[in-house]
Structure formats: structure tokens, C-alpha cells
Design an enzyme around this catalytic site. Structure first.
Site, short mmCIF file in Angstrom:
data_model
loop_
_atom_site.label_atom_id
_atom_site.label_comp_id
_atom_site.label_asym_id
_atom_site.label_seq_id
_atom_site.Cartn_x
_atom_site.Cartn_y
_atom_site.Cartn_z
N TYR A 52 0.84 -1.22 0.00
CA TYR A 52 0.00 0.00 0.00
C TYR A 52 0.87 1.25 0.00
O TYR A 52 1.94 1.25 0.63
CB TYR A 52 -0.91 0.03 1.24
CG TYR A 52 -1.96 -1.03 1.30
CD1 TYR A 52 -2.28 -1.84 0.21
CD2 TYR A 52 -2.67 -1.25 2.49
CE1 TYR A 52 -3.25 -2.83 0.31
CE2 TYR A 52 -3.65 -2.23 2.58
CZ TYR A 52 -3.92 -3.02 1.49
OH TYR A 52 -4.89 -3.99 1.59
N GLY A 67 -16.80 1.83 -3.37
CA GLY A 67 -17.54 3.07 -3.61
C GLY A 67 -18.87 2.83 -4.31
O GLY A 67 -19.75 3.69 -4.30
N1 LIG Z 1 -6.75 -7.94 1.50
C1 LIG Z 1 -6.96 -7.32 0.37
O1 LIG Z 1 -6.65 -7.82 -0.73
C2 LIG Z 1 -7.57 -5.95 0.40
C3 LIG Z 1 -8.06 -5.36 -0.79
C4 LIG Z 1 -8.63 -4.09 -0.70
C5 LIG Z 1 -8.71 -3.45 0.52
N2 LIG Z 1 -8.22 -4.03 1.66
C6 LIG Z 1 -8.25 -3.35 2.96
O2 LIG Z 1 -9.57 -2.92 3.24
C7 LIG Z 1 -9.61 -1.49 3.39
C8 LIG Z 1 -10.91 -0.99 2.86
O3 LIG Z 1 -11.07 -1.42 1.54
P1 LIG Z 1 -11.73 -0.51 0.47
O4 LIG Z 1 -11.08 0.83 0.50
O5 LIG Z 1 -11.74 -1.27 -0.82
O6 LIG Z 1 -13.21 -0.37 1.08
P2 LIG Z 1 -14.57 0.12 0.47
O7 LIG Z 1 -15.36 0.60 1.61
O8 LIG Z 1 -15.23 -0.90 -0.37
O9 LIG Z 1 -14.19 1.31 -0.51
C9 LIG Z 1 -13.74 2.52 0.00
C10 LIG Z 1 -13.87 3.54 -1.13
O10 LIG Z 1 -15.25 3.82 -1.36
C11 LIG Z 1 -15.43 5.20 -1.60
N3 LIG Z 1 -16.15 5.77 -0.46
C12 LIG Z 1 -16.05 5.40 0.85
N4 LIG Z 1 -16.85 6.17 1.62
C13 LIG Z 1 -17.46 7.03 0.79
C14 LIG Z 1 -18.38 8.09 1.01
N5 LIG Z 1 -18.82 8.40 2.23
N6 LIG Z 1 -18.82 8.77 -0.08
C15 LIG Z 1 -18.36 8.48 -1.32
N7 LIG Z 1 -17.48 7.49 -1.58
C16 LIG Z 1 -17.02 6.77 -0.53
C17 LIG Z 1 -14.01 5.80 -1.69
O11 LIG Z 1 -13.49 5.64 -3.00
P3 LIG Z 1 -13.57 6.78 -4.12
O12 LIG Z 1 -13.50 8.12 -3.44
O13 LIG Z 1 -12.42 6.50 -5.01
O14 LIG Z 1 -14.89 6.58 -4.81
C18 LIG Z 1 -13.24 4.87 -0.76
O15 LIG Z 1 -11.86 4.89 -0.98
C19 LIG Z 1 -8.34 -0.99 2.68
O16 LIG Z 1 -7.90 0.25 3.17
C20 LIG Z 1 -7.38 -2.09 3.00
O17 LIG Z 1 -6.86 -1.93 4.30
C21 LIG Z 1 -7.67 -5.28 1.61
#
Ligand SMILES: NC(=O)c1ccc[n+]([C@@H]2O[C@H](COP(=O)([O-])OP(=O)(O)OC[C@H]3O[C@@H](n4cnc5c(N)ncnc54)[C@H](OP(=O)(O)O)[C@@H]3O)[C@@H](O)[C@H]2O)c1
Length: 327
Positions: free
Chosen positions: A53, A213
Site C-alpha cells: 500500500y 464506492g
Molecule cells: N486484503 C486485500 O486484498 C484488500 C483489498 C482491498 C482493501 N483491503 C483493505 O480494506 C480497506 C478498505 O477497503 P476498500 O477501501 O476497498 O473499502 P470500500 O469501503 O469498499 O471502498 C472505499 C472507497 O469507497 C469510496 N467511499 C467510501 N466512503 C465514501 C463516502 N462516504 N462517499 C463516497 N465514496 C465513498 C471511496 O473511494 P472513491 O473516493 O475513489 O470513490 C473509498 O476509498 C483498505 O484500506 C485495505 O486496508 C484489503
């Protein structure tokens, strides 16, 4: 904030984990610090990171930023990181060989400015390295006190079950946690991974509760925001490429509007309501986005609401076809 035990361990973690994949990427240092402090104020004690990351262009930057933020209160926190992705120019700077895992842990410890990583994940399954080799490396690191709990992410249930059996047969500390993708849009974990986790009392930290998102309310069948992972990032555009996902996003937004609850709060709370889930890993690019995710900590989702939401997307087919014999 509610707390629960992390699988079969004696460690208590907040029922929301904060994912730091945006640190150093979508979020600069200042914005990352603001989000970190908001999480701490809300009672989060569990932070998820990885050596790769925020991206393959700048691996290690999220750990560096997290390391500087946690320094003054390290002992009150549960810190997770991961190994697998290619983090250097050499062909062996990747995957799950003993050689790479040992070097990767040292590098993560330095960037995180700590002497141990609480939960250490094998980030993906490595078909080229025997499971025994990777698990023995984790066991040695555990006995050296450099990692405390071994874990896996993005592994199929059979792969995790193989790892459990391998470790138990050798009296090694078995896998303590799994980290699958899981949201109302991606429910595959329900078929095998969550049942395995329930039966073995594994910690379950699910990522992607807002489906990158998709379930934030800003995507519909006809419209996309100007900025956002699903429009900017090829991997995510492909992951959520089918029309079904945008139909679901629209149905979901309508449901949330009728209930008067923010879609992000609802999406995170739905994941959290699953009794196999220890904590959803929430993600955000700034404190404004983070706010509705944190609000899920105060949302009580009753069984009727949970069922209404679950009915918005099809449950995946069961793991075998002889369903009439199931008891
Ligand atoms: N193990 C793995 O392979 C793996 C893979 C992915 C993630 N992770 C972990 O899981 C964590 C969370 O994953 P994720 O970021 O994919 O979670 P997620 O909740 O599915 O997506 C988060 C994204 O959604 C959008 N978002 C979130 N809240 C919002 C709001 N209030 N209004 C508008 N858009 C919003 C933003 O992207 P935009 O602004 O770009 O739209 C944000 O970066 C990561 O930080 C990481 O630690 C692990």
C-alpha cells in the site's frame, strides 16, 4: 464503539477496523493523519495495512505514514500488515517464499517503527510455494516475537483449511484470522469462507464493505461520478463491470433513501451484522467520506432490515448441488 475478541485469541478489537490503503495515495500525510485521529476518537484500535500500500508505484508509503502516527500509542493498538505483492525490482521480492517473508517482515517493522506486527497476513495464495514453507516462516517469526498472529487474505476456504491442518499437525500456531472481500455486492465468502471461520472460531476482517464506492450512493445505472475508484482504476472497473452491479447500486440507494440512512453507513452495518464477521475494514480518502462509515458503529440493524437488504442481491449458490440432503 463495541469491541470483540479477535477469533480464538485473547485480544479485543474494535468492531470496525480502519484500512490504510489510501494513506500516501488518495490521501496525503495531512489527510491521513486527520482520518487516523478521527478513528481513534471513535474508539477504533485496529488498523489494517500492507507492504504494497498504497500501490505498486509507491509500496511501503502507507506503512511509513501509519508508523509515524502510531508511534506515541503503539501499545494501545492492534496493527495488521501483509506480504505477497512485488515490492522491489528483484524477481524474488514477492510471493510467499521463506526468503521473501523474512525480508518483508523486517522491512515492514522498520517502516511501521515497531518491534512486532500483531496480525500478519499472507496477502494472496502462492501456488508456487509449498504452504508448509510459508507457514514455517510465519511460525519462526512468531516465536521470535516479530509477528503475533498468522493470517491469510484472499485464500479459498480449502486453502485456509489446508493451512490449518498443516500447522496443527506440526504444533504450530494455526491461522488466527482471514481477510476476504465481502459486501452486499460481493457475497462469495458466505458459501465456504464464513462457515469455515465460524466452525474454527477464526477472526474475520472483511474488506471492501462499500464495494470500492459502488454502494456509496454516487453510482447509478446511468451516471458515474467524475472521480472515484470505479471510474479511475482499471482493476475495480473490471471487478464491477457487469450491469448488475449498477442496478444493485441503484436499488440499494433507493432503499437507503427510504430508510433515511446514509448508504455507506448501511453498507458497513450490513457486513458488521453478520455473526461470522469480527469487523469490517472500512476505507476512505478523506474525513468526510470516513464519517458515514464510522456512524455504522452506532447503527442497530434488526433482523427484518438485515433480511430486506440481503434480498437486494442474490445469495451465491451453495457449495454443492445436493441441497435437498442438507440438514
Ligand atoms: N486484503 C486485500 O486484498 C484488500 C483489498 C482491498 C482493501 N483491503 C483493505 O480494506 C480497506 C478498505 O477497503 P476498500 O477501501 O476497498 O473499502 P470500500 O469501503 O469498499 O471502498 C472505499 C472507497 O469507497 C469510496 N467511499 C467510501 N466512503 C465514501 C463516502 N462516504 N462517499 C463516497 N465514496 C465513498 C471511496 O473511494 P472513491 O473516493 O475513489 O470513490 C473509498 O476509498 C483498505 O484500506 C485495505 O486496508 C484489503
Amino acid at each position: 464503539m463495541l469491541y470483540t475478541f479477535l477469533g480464538d485469541t485473547g485480544v479485543e478489537v474494535s468492531r470496525l477496523c480502519f484500512g490504510t490503503m489510501s494513506f500516501g495515495g488518495d490521501a496525503d500525510r495531512e489527510t491521513s493523519a486527520a482520518m487516523y485521529h478521527r478513528c481513534r476518537e471513535a474508539g477504533i484500535n485496529f488498523f489494517d495495512c500492507a507492504d504494497i500500500y498504497p500501490s505498486s508505484e509507491s509500496p511501503g508509503l502507507s506503512e511509513q505514514i501509519l508508523g509515524s502516527l502510531i508511534a506515541s500509542e503503539r501499545d494501545q493498538l492492534v496493527i495488521a500488515s501483509k506480504v505477497y505483492a512485488k515490492v522491489g525490482p528483484d524477481r524474488n521480492d514477492q510471493r510467499l517464499s521463506r526468503r521473501h517473508i523474512v525480508r518483508a517482515v523486517e522491512s515492514s517493522l522498520q517502516r511501521l517503527k515497531t518491534d512486532r506486527i500483531d496480525v500478519y497476513y499472507l496477502h494472496n495464495f502462492d501456488k508456487n510455494t509449498p504452504i508448509e514453507e510459508s507457514l514455517r516462516a510465519l511460525e519462526d517469526l512468531l516465536r521470535a516475537g516479530k509477528i503475533l498472529y498468522p493470517a491469510v487474505s484472499n485464500w479459498a476456504a480449502w486453502q485456509t483449511a489446508t493451512a490449518l491442518g498443516t500447522a496443527e499437525g506440526r504444533h504450530w500456531r494455526p491461522i488466527a484470522c482471514v481477510q476476504p472481500m465481502y459486501s452486499l455486492a460481493k457475497r462469495q465468502a458466505e458459501v465456504e469462507i464464513l462457515p469455515l471461520a465460524r466452525s474454527r472460531n477464526l477472526g474475520v476482517l472483511t474488506y471492501g464493505p462499500v464495494a470500492g464506492g459502488l454502494l456509496s450512493g454516487k453510482y447509478t445505472r446511468a451516471s458515474r461520478p467524475a472521480l472515484g475508484r470505479l471510474v479511475e482504476n482499471d482493476r475495480y472497473r473490471e471487478r464491477f463491470g457487469e450491469a448488475f452491479y449498477y442496478e444493485l447500486a441503484e436499488r440499494f440507494s433507493e432503499h437507503c433513501a427510504a430508510r433515511g440512512v446514509h448508504p455507506v453507513t448501511t453498507a458497513v452495518a450490513w457486513v458488521q451484522a453478520n455473526d461470522a464477521v469480527t469487523a469490517p475494514i472500512i476505507g476512505a480518502r478523506d474525513p468526510q467520506q470516513l464519517h458515514p462509515s464510522l456512524a455504522a458503529a452506532d447503527l442497530e440493524m434488526d433482523a427484518e432490515w438485515y433480511a430486506e437488504l440481503s434480498a437486494l442481491s442474490p445469495a451465491p449458490p451453495p457449495a454443492h448441488d445436493r441441497t435437498e440432503a442438507a440438514t
